[in-house]
Design an enzyme around this catalytic site. Structure first.
Site, PDB file in Angstrom:
ATOM      1  CB  CYS A 407      -0.773  -0.116   1.172  1.00 49.37           C
ATOM      2  SG  CYS A 407      -0.038  -0.313   2.634  1.00 49.37           S
ATOM      3  CG  HIS A 549      -4.422   1.130   4.171  1.00 46.93           C
ATOM      4  ND1 HIS A 549      -4.011  -0.012   3.297  1.00 46.93           N
ATOM      5  CD2 HIS A 549      -5.376   1.932   3.584  1.00 46.93           C
ATOM      6  CE1 HIS A 549      -4.851   0.242   2.152  1.00 46.93           C
ATOM      7  NE2 HIS A 549      -5.612   1.426   2.461  1.00 46.93           N
TER       8      HIS A 549
END
Length: 673
Positions: A407, A549
């Site tokens: 990510c 994330h």
């Protein structure tokens, strides 16, 4: 009893009457005619056997008899009985007792001096082999029997009767039999081992290596997580049952494959170290499984996602190829890869022209509402200053990002070129920078100095071996697809892009109950301090961090871009948005990887590497300059925007009809991409 040889008459043994040969009984006393037999005991003597040629010879009894041929004396009571009585009249003792039989049989037994091995004796006499006696149960078996048919004991190679020197005790026979059996088993076992060694390898050293590999495989089989590997195989085979079973048992869809697990799966062409279930679902186009997996991952929204790279996969592939060809390496002491052309992705201002319903659908399909909500929740991280969002028109939007372990790299590519880093271009450049002798040494020196300062602030220190181990682990992470990255990797990416990176992140990592479980250290500014300032650009990138994330934070194209407002439009036709360099408490964001001499000079460093200005309220902000989109990016955004324009036209047409929906997976990419 006697037989008359002259007249061929026979004399009755009871009344001595002489009867004719044809008479079956005595004419006088009706006594039975005596049987005519041969002396079987004299048959062993060859001379007597040849002389006995007539049938009228009275055989001599093998038992003790009286002198008279018509009577016999009892061995017990010495009573003289008639020759016709089978038992003694006085004591009822049988005429043929066991002692007499044994005495007669002994005459037929071969003497010890005549005893020879059975094989030699039989071969000389031409007789069949003799039976052999079992040393355990003494049962006599046939010569061809290799085991005793009673106790299944293995036949002894040396029979007790074949040697006069053998002690025929049961203990010795049992010992000899057990030793023979053990020898046979050991001999067969050694033969099998030798045969297996010959079939597997030809040298002892190779055999040792083979045994080590077998032990390692057995150890792996004991330690592997069966549900986890079954889920990986389920994604490969398109079977959702093991995947659902793994998720129902509380499995983590972002778990990464290790080297041992890849070896246990035995499919190196399908599985690789660092791959997750999401990686596998994307690789094998399991879009139905991908939606299920990403629905369990924190930071990923539910529903269909339609980002520009999904709508125009061919253009997205061309953009990635162009970006890969744009990565260069400078011939200097600091041999770090870098990109030549710079761009920043932003949402088009034409979105405001769409109907509100279509706008809502567009934002739902391109943004990550969960990340947006977490970053704007109390305490707010982004969009907390009305002076920046309203007066300056600079609002940040969190783009939806894949949760496949890469990510950070995907968010950087989205913030610059609007696509995902599917080919791991940035990861390869990052590993090259850390593994190169010159650039790697410079990154190591800066990293160790910064970490030493942080350790001293927490009152602990590390040994040299620990520093080396930590550095080796960070370099290895840069080369593993899907592996989670650290602050050092963000610092390296700032050098590859030759521009600052600002991360707006939560300060604490929370559990699913909302409890703080750790300090999130990613928030702050990462400057390309190892480059010369004139070699870099001052327009930063903005990323968001929420619970492991990363997401790209991009602005909307200012309205001034369409109205040509001169006070925001710069002289070089660049449109500017503003990024705060302070948190909601007006505290300057931390600057990472600064040296001891740079400590306390954070604001000066920010003004040196960024275009910094101050608002009326005293807020320190950085200018992010939005250049005109590159041709490929502009075509991709236009094609993506046309989809929603068609939706808007169909929604206001006189004859409303639904538009055919292209099935873009919310959690994966199309087959073409």
């Amino acid at each position: 009893m006697s037989l008359d040889s002259e007249a061929n008459k026979w004399t009755c043994e009871y009344c001595t009457y002489e009867n004719f040969p044809s008479a079956a009984k005595c004419t006088m006393c009706k006594g039975a005619k005596p049987l005519i037999t041969e002396d079987i005991y004299k048959l062993g003597n060859d001379t007597q056997s040849h002389n006995s040629s007539t049938l009228n010879t009275v055989p001599s009894s093998p038992l003790k008899q009286s002198d008279k041929c018509n009577t016999w004396r009892c061995d017990i009571c010495k009573h003289v009985n008639s020759i016709g009585s089978k038992e003694c009249v006085a004591c009822n003792t049988s005429r043929y007792n066991e002692a007499s039989v044994q005495e007669q049989l002994s005459s037929l037994t071969i003497g010890e001096n005549e005893l020879v091995p059975a094989a030699v004796n039989d071969q000389q006499r031409g007789q069949p082999n003799q039976k052999w006696s079992c040393p355990v149960c003494t049962y006599e078996n046939w010569p061809k029997a290799m085991k005793c048919i009673m106790c299944l004991s293995i036949r002894n190679r040396i029979s007790p009767v074949s040697s006069t020197n053998c002690i025929n005790s049961p203990e010795r026979e049992l010992f000899v039999n057990s030793r023979t059996t053990e020898d046979n088993l050991n001999r067969s076992r050694k033969a099998n081992i030798r045969r297996m060694d010959d079939s597997r390898c030809t040298s002892p050293s190779n055999n040792i290596e083979t045994e080590k590999k077998l032990k390692q495989q057995r150890k792996l089989q004991r330690n592997i997580d069966r549900p986890w590997l079954n889920a990986c195989m389920g994604v490969l085979n398109g079977d959702p049952a093991p995947v659902l079973a793994y998720m129902a048992a509380g499995g983590n869809p972002s778990r990464q494959l290790t080297q041992n697990e890849v070896t246990a799966l035995g499919r190196p062409s399908a599985f690789d170290v660092g791959y997750t279930l999401v990686h596998l679902a994307i690789r094998f186009n399991r879009e139905d499984m991908l939606a299920t997996l990403l629905s369990h991952i924190e930071g990923s929204s539910s529903g269909i996602k339609r980002v520009p790279s999904y709508v125009a996969p061919d253009l997205a592939a061309d953009i990635r190829r162009f970006f890969e060809s744009d990565v260069r390496q400078r011939k200097s002491n600091f041999a770090c890869p870098f990109v030549n052309e710079q761009t920043t992705f932003f949402l088009p201002a034409e979105i405001e022209d769409l109907p509100s319903i279509i706008q809502e659908q567009l934002f739902e399909e391109i943004l990550d509402k969960d990340v947006q909500q977490q970053l704007e929740a109390h305490p707010p991280v982004i969009n907390w200053s009305l002076e920046v969002t309203s007066h300056l028109g600079s609002r940040l939007y969190a783009l939806w990002n894949r949760s496949a372990g890469d990510c950070l790299l995907d968010s950087v590519m989205q913030a610059t070129w609007g696509v995902f880093d599917r080919e791991s271009i940035l990861r390869k450049a990052m590993f090259d920078a850390l593994s190169h002798p010159h650039s790697g040494h410079m990154f190591y020196s800066r990293w160790r100095e910064y970490e030493t300062i942080q350790a001293m602030m927490m009152h602990f220190s590390l040994e040299e071996t620990q520093w080396q181990n930590d550095w080796s682990a960070l370099v290895a992470l840069a080369n593993q697809p899907g592996s989670s990255l650290e602050q050092l990797h963000v610092f390296v990416l700032a050098h590859i892009l030759r521009r600052p990176i600002i991360i707006y992140g939560v300060k604490y990592v929370k559990s699913f109950r909302g409890e703080n479980i750790g300090y999130a250290k990613f928030e702050g500014v990462y400057l390309p301090l190892l480059w010369e300032p004139n070699f870099c650009i001052k327009s930063p990138l903005a990323l968001g961090y929420t619970r492991g994330h990363f997401s790209a934070l991009v602005p909307m194209e200012p309205e001034a871009a369409t109205s040509m407002n001169t006070h925001i439009k710069s002289e070089s036709d660049l449109y500017v948005t503003f990024l705060p360099l302070m948190d909601h408490n007006h505290i300057i964001l931390p600057v990472h990887f600064i040296s001891q001499t740079e400590m306390g000079r954070e604001e000066r460093l920010l003004r040196q590497w960024l275009d910094v200005c101050v608002t009326d309220s005293g807020l320190l902000i950085a200018q992010q300059k939005l250049q005109q989109r590159p041709l490929l990016v502009a075509q991709m955004v236009e094609e993506w925007l046309n989809y929603y324009r068609r939706l808007a036209h169909m929604s206001i047409a006189p004859f409303h009809r639904p538009i055919p929906v292209q099935d873009y997976s919310s959690e994966g990419e199309t087959d073409d991409e």
